[in-house]
Motif scaffolding. Structure first.
Motif, short mmCIF file in Angstrom:
data_model
loop_
_atom_site.label_atom_id
_atom_site.label_comp_id
_atom_site.label_asym_id
_atom_site.label_seq_id
_atom_site.Cartn_x
_atom_site.Cartn_y
_atom_site.Cartn_z
N LEU A 382 7.18 -2.20 21.20
CA LEU A 382 6.42 -2.90 20.16
C LEU A 382 5.56 -1.88 19.42
N VAL A 383 5.76 -1.78 18.12
CA VAL A 383 5.09 -0.79 17.29
C VAL A 383 4.27 -1.50 16.22
N HIS A 384 3.02 -1.06 16.07
CA HIS A 384 2.14 -1.58 15.02
C HIS A 384 1.72 -0.43 14.09
N PHE A 385 1.70 -0.71 12.80
CA PHE A 385 1.16 0.22 11.82
C PHE A 385 -0.01 -0.46 11.11
N PRO A 386 -1.06 0.29 10.77
CA PRO A 386 -2.14 -0.32 9.98
C PRO A 386 -1.66 -0.61 8.57
N THR A 387 -2.20 -1.66 7.97
CA THR A 387 -1.83 -2.02 6.60
C THR A 387 -3.05 -2.56 5.86
N GLN A 388 -3.02 -2.41 4.56
CA GLN A 388 -4.11 -2.88 3.72
C GLN A 388 -3.72 -4.11 2.90
N SER A 389 -2.50 -4.61 3.10
CA SER A 389 -2.06 -5.77 2.34
C SER A 389 -0.92 -6.45 3.08
N ASP A 390 -0.42 -7.55 2.49
CA ASP A 390 0.70 -8.27 3.08
C ASP A 390 2.03 -7.90 2.42
N VAL A 391 2.05 -6.83 1.64
CA VAL A 391 3.25 -6.45 0.90
C VAL A 391 4.27 -5.76 1.81
N LEU A 392 3.81 -4.90 2.70
CA LEU A 392 4.70 -4.10 3.53
C LEU A 392 4.72 -4.61 4.97
#
Length: 536
Positions: A382-392
């Motif tokens: 299970l891999v998580h990346f930080p994001t600043q929006s719901d686009v990616l």
């Protein structure tokens, strides 16, 4: 099946009957010899060579194409020139719709129909599309007049263009019009849905070095062969040719739409180079914020996510791993030697929790992966990346085998609820208190988890709490409260405290409810980020 020895054991009859029997026996003998030939070729080559025996379906043919392709150096697919599709930005691409009257198999009124997809946006690698009819491939040539607003492609040589994928249409609801329910487009990505659901997470045919920075490969489906269905078909079979610097392969899909849409996938791989990391059936989703994360200032929506948890059925039984928004890249492996399935789910179906009239997050589909052959030992990663929006998309879950294999069989199920074999209590929500918001004494450095369970199995015995944690985490207390606002609901409160000197080490806490030795719920598993040590 008749044996040739039958020819020498027939008793004499009249001349007329002998002639009739001789014709019958010769016919049966020819069929027997034909079957023996097919069986012998299959044993020798692992598949029926298309040059020797005409295959019924596309599988053997495409597998041979993959085998031959692996003997040649990898060639980067030619991309469509960006100037040829410069008008196909977000708005332009939306206007380039497929003309309904051009839909493949529409005139024949077949239950499954196809709509090829044009280039545009980031989709600039063309794919070859074929139908497969009576053991032969028929090309689907690219035509600009397939699309409305084709003037957006005016002046462009159509030989410079090509399809970039396709949609599959089917009347999901009986006696209703054909609607899109399955789409292939981009690398080896595809999506599907079941009745009354909308697209959400994506699936990939294969991942290579998926969470190794700067080394990830995205294998492409270079070509598709779609078998022409019958007038009463309830399933659609297609084959895809996979290609990347490290591997080629054939993937057969047997797709069945319905209240639970399924795709039985049979993939055979031919390695050019040994990869560092293989991702089998990667599921890709988005988690921006939810009940267990900080709410970004300015977003009117209480929650934004396509999935809210990873469910695993493995060595430890059923485990629920809530998704979250990380401060930095994180990856966790959940080892298993007898994996029965895994999937990314969207359990929260309450519109009030999203308030998005366009995205319909409460209707996003779940995907469950069931192995159909022996996957051996490995781990769900299970891999998580930080994001600043719901686009990616910023969440990936996949199976990582201990040993490389060349044959993978599994079933993908798109469904609205948990998989039917899950009959235990389920985690409804996870919330975290990271500050002393209610002025309790001695709360410095303390984390409190509030885990709501629903559908807890009825029991006459007392409900017990089973808790475990990594050794750099202290459990100060736990409490179980009945939650009357959920069906058979219970709220578990766990008070924990990370050891400050060991905050950089991985921290995890897990818990479930049981009665004696009998589990009443799935196991809740939550990794604690080192940032929590700095907040308190």
């Amino acid at each position: 099946m008749l044996s040739p020895t039958i020819l020498f054991t027939l008793k004499p009859l009249t001349h007329y009957l002998m002639e009739r029997y001789a014709v019958l026996i010769r016919t049966l003998l020819l069929w027997w010899l034909r079957g023996l030939l097919i069986y012998t070729v299959t044993l020798m080559n692992g598949y029926a060579s298309p040059d020797t025996v005409k295959p019924v379906g596309c599988k053997a043919y495409v597998q041979e194409q993959a085998r031959l392709l692996a003997t040649k150096p990898y060639q980067v697919p030619a991309a469509i020139d960006e100037t040829a599709v410069r008008k196909l930005d977000y708005d332009g691409y939306r206007h380039l719709r497929f003309r309904p009257e051009k839909t493949v198999w529409r005139q024949e009124q077949l239950p499954f129909q196809l709509e090829p997809l044009p280039p545009g946006l980031s989709f600039r690698r063309p794919v070859s599309l074929y139908t497969w009819e009576q053991g032969e491939a028929k090309v689907l040539p690219f035509q600009t007049d397939y699309f409305e607003s084709a003037e957006l492609l005016a002046g462009v040589d159509k030989t410079e263009l090509g399809f970039t994928g396709f949609r599959i249409l089917y009347p999901l609801k009986k006696d209703e019009f054909h609607s899109e329910f399955f789409v292939f487009q981009g690398a080896s990505y595809f999506r599907s849905r079941s009745i009354d659901q909308v697209y959400g997470l994506s699936v990939r045919g294969l991942g290579i070095n998926t969470d190794l920075e700067g080394q990830e490969e995205f294998p492409d489906y270079r070509a598709f062969w779609i078998e022409k269905p019958t007038i009463n078909a309830s399933t659609l079979t297609l084959c895809a040719l996979l290609d990347s610097p490290s591997v080629t392969g054939m993937s057969e899909f047997i797709i069945k739409p319905g209240h639970e849409t399924t795709a039985d996938v049979d993939t055979v791989l031919y390695w050019r180079n040994a990869p560092l990391n293989v991702a089998v059936s990667p599921l890709t989703s988005m988690y921006f914020h939810g009940e267990n994360s900080k709410h970004p200032m300015g977003d009117y929506r209480p929650e934004v996510h396509d999935s809210d948890g990873l469910l695993i059925d493995g060595n430890m039984g059923l485990e629920w791993h809530p998704l979250y928004q990380p401060a930095h890249f994180t990856a966790h492996s959940i080892a298993s030697r007898h994996l029965r399935g895994f999937g990314l789910l969207q359990r929260d179906r309450n519109f009030d929790h999203y308030q998005d009239l366009e995205a319909h997050y409460q209707e996003r589909t779940n995907v469950w992966v069931t192995p159909l052959n022996d996957w051996g030992a490995g781990a769900v990663r299970l891999v998580h990346f930080p994001t600043q929006s719901d686009v990616l998309d910023n969440v990936v879950a996949y199976w990582q085998p201990e040993q490389p294999q060349t044959h993978w069989q599994y079933r993908l199920t798109w469904l609205q609820q948990d998989p039917p074999q899950h009959q235990l209590g389920k985690v409804h929500a996870t919330r975290i208190a990271t500050k002393n918001v209610d002025s309790l004494p001695n709360q410095e450095g303390v984390l409190r988890f509030f885990i709501d369970f629903k559908d807890i199995l009825p029991t006459t015995e007392p409900i017990e709490i089973e808790i475990g944690q990594s050794d750099n985490l202290l459990i100060q207390s736990s409490q179980l409260l009945k939650n009357p606002y959920l069906k058979h609901g219970q709220r578990l409160v766990i008070v924990t405290k990370p050891i400050p000197e060991r905050c950089q080490e991985p921290m995890v806490v897990f818990a479930r409810l049981k009665a004696g030795a009998q589990p009443l719920s799935e196991m809740w598993v939550y990794p604690i980020s080192s940032e929590y040590c700095q907040r308190n």
